[in-house]
Design an enzyme around this catalytic site. Structure first.
Site, PDB file in Angstrom:
ATOM      1  N   SER A   1      -9.765   1.717   2.692  1.00  0.00           N
ATOM      2  CA  SER A   1      -8.896   2.481   1.816  1.00  0.00           C
ATOM      3  C   SER A   1      -7.840   1.642   1.097  1.00  0.00           C
ATOM      4  O   SER A   1      -7.192   2.114   0.166  1.00  0.00           O
ATOM      5  CB  SER A   1      -8.193   3.577   2.626  1.00  0.00           C
ATOM      6  OG  SER A   1      -7.363   3.010   3.631  1.00  0.00           O
TER       7      SER A   1
ATOM      8  N   SER B   1     -10.087  -0.630   6.896  1.00  0.00           N
ATOM      9  CA  SER B   1      -9.471  -0.441   5.580  1.00  0.00           C
ATOM     10  C   SER B   1      -8.721  -1.639   5.019  1.00  0.00           C
ATOM     11  O   SER B   1      -8.266  -1.592   3.885  1.00  0.00           O
ATOM     12  CB  SER B   1      -8.531   0.772   5.608  1.00  0.00           C
ATOM     13  OG  SER B   1      -9.272   1.956   5.656  1.00  0.00           O
TER      14      SER B   1
ATOM     15  N   LYS C   1       0.854  -1.198   0.000  1.00  0.00           N
ATOM     16  CA  LYS C   1       0.000   0.000   0.000  1.00  0.00           C
ATOM     17  C   LYS C   1       0.890   1.248   0.000  1.00  0.00           C
ATOM     18  O   LYS C   1       1.905   1.301   0.704  1.00  0.00           O
ATOM     19  CB  LYS C   1      -0.913  -0.029   1.231  1.00  0.00           C
ATOM     20  CG  LYS C   1      -1.989   1.061   1.237  1.00  0.00           C
ATOM     21  CD  LYS C   1      -2.924   0.866   2.423  1.00  0.00           C
ATOM     22  CE  LYS C   1      -4.003   1.936   2.498  1.00  0.00           C
ATOM     23  NZ  LYS C   1      -4.923   1.714   3.630  1.00  0.00           N
TER      24      LYS C   1
END
Length: 469
Positions: free
Chosen positions: A144, A168, A69
């Site tokens: 996210s 997330s 990420k």
């Protein structure tokens, strides 16, 4: 042999047999990313691992390709956090989890898309465009960590790392039909994670099955001298107890989880999965989280408050985007932040600054922290009676891109079942439990464990996963 939808375990076995070399495997994924990433926008910065990186140590994950990420630092690579304000920022060091993965021999294929500074539930808030769900590219992958979940679901990597502040990791894993584990707060180092809400953020794995999640946890978990919030607790071998049966395990179902707002198709999948737990010998009991209804409100006071403090460092002076049109120092601050931050970041900064301001601190932030303590107490009471708690991850399956983007409150409600777990600092995992009858899209099943008892959580998830096949 052509690599296809490999898990960590099957990759290691194939590498050991000599079906392909680590170099051939990396090239396979590089080619796949080049072909398929354009339509998904899962990776923002694909890497071309140089020969030096392929001189792999003999570690637990030797030669395993993964994605990271883009709010987790990888030395000398871009770390945008999905924001224009950091579009040209290059990390000067490796996050602790990255160091551990390098030591274990894993190879990073690139950085994945996310909602700006990890604020969102759909990966539509990225300054670099939305990520698309591999099951239906007209729909969101969740957020996210939507880029990481989409990359794993589309087999653009073997596993990925995400971060989870209010759901997330678990929510995009649920919407993309993969496994996502949020460890206990303090189990995995946050050093090198671009902070959003420091008292809630936690790094964890997104994988194709539960065994792989346990394997990655073996590598990334543990105390870190660079993160004072990490616990000085021994890290067990999470894969060792996976095969142990769960007959007699006490499983709690919070009555508050099955009220208005949960879609019929998700409720049906969750209830049928609970019946599978019952059929393999688990004892099902109703429990209560009385302050569940206040969790989301408390979360959306605490998070913006911490956001407003953490994002104050992005001022256009020290690093990151700096406005070219500013004439004075004050203008540089204002214009760099106005031009650099997206709408959701601005919204949360303003809410947080207001909640922390003189005269409102007691009414909002302090009260929200008291509710947080009550929610932690609720879980403590429930865990006196049961070993794990289960329920939905998200109230719906993946929704269409743009469907909720004009309604922030509708997006916030996507986190209603995941946020309480973060507020209490507990571990939670999402595993796929089939597809919704109407949408045909993946539904995630959430299991919540006691603090630092990822072992029981993973064992329960693994045994359930075997019976869902």
């Amino acid at each position: 042999m052509t690599p296809s939808n490999l898990t960590i375990k099957s990759t290691r076995e194939a590498l050991n047999r000599g079906d392909f070399s680590p170099e051939e495997l990396i090239r396979h994924y590089e080619n796949k990313i080049e072909k398929e990433n354009k339509k998904l926008n899962a990776l923002l910065t694909p890497f071309k691992p140089v020969d030096e990186q392929l001189k792999l140590p003999e570690g637990l994950l030797r030669g395993i390709p993964y994605a990271l990420k883009d709010n987790i630092l990888f030395e000398n690579s871009l770390a945008t956090a999905g924001s224009k304000i950091l579009e040209n920022y290059r990390a000067s060091f490796d996050a602790t989890v990255v160091k551990k993965l390098k030591t274990a021999g894993a190879v990073c294929l690139g950085k994945t898309n996310l909602d700006e500074f990890a604020m969102g539930t759909s990966t539509e808030n990225s300054a670099f465009g939305p990520t698309k769900n591999p099951h239906d590219i007209s729909r969101v992958p969740g957020g996210s960590s939507g880029g990481s979940a989409a990359a794993v679901a589309a087999d653009l990597c073997v596993f990925a790392l995400g971060s989870d502040t209010g759901g997330s990791i678990r929510q995009p894993a649920a919407l993309c039909g993969v496994v996502g584990l949020k460890p206990t707060y303090g189990r995995v180092s946050r050093h090198g994670l671009i902070a959003m809400a420091s008292s809630l953020d936690q790094i964890g794995p997104i994988t194709k099955n539960v065994y792989d999640a346990a394997l990655v946890m073996n590598v990334i978990a543990g105390h870190d001298e660079f993160d004072a919030t990490t616990a000085k607790k021994n890290v067990p071998d999470y894969t060792k107890s996976l095969e142990k049966e769960i007959k007699g395990l006490k499983v709690g179902i919070p009555k508050e989880f099955f009220r208005d707002g949960l879609s019929v198709e998700v409720a049906e999948r969750i209830k049928s999965t609970i019946s599978i737990l019952e059929s393999i010998g688990c004892n099902i009991a109703e429990v209560s989280i009385p302050n569940f209804e206040y969790a989301l409100a408390a979360y959306y006071v605490i998070v913006p408050s911490e956001v407003s403090a953490n994002l104050s460092r992005f001022d256009g002076i020290r690093y990151g985007y700096s406005s070219k049109s500013a004439d004075t120092l004050i203008d540089t601050y204002f214009e760099s932040r106005t031009e650099g931050f997206g709408p959701e970041s601005k919204r949360r900064i303003m809410i947080g600054a207001y909640a922390l301001s003189s005269g409102y601190y007691d009414a909002y932030y302090l009260k929200a922290q008291k509710v947080r303590r009550l929610i932690k107490n609720d879980f403590d009471s429930a865990f006196e009676k049961v070993d794990v708690i289960v329920g939905p991850v998200s109230p719906t399956t993946a929704f269409r891109i743009g469907e909720k983007s004009s309604d922030p409150l509708a997006l916030y409600l996507e986190d209603i079942y995941t946020v309480p777990v973060n507020l209490a600092g507990l571990p939670g995992i999402s595993i796929p439990c089939g597809n919704g009858e109407n949408s045909g899209l993946p539904v995630g099943f959430q299991l919540i464990g006691k603090a630092f008892d990822e072992e029981t959580l993973l064992r329960t998830a693994y045994q359930l996963e075997q019976n869902l096949k």
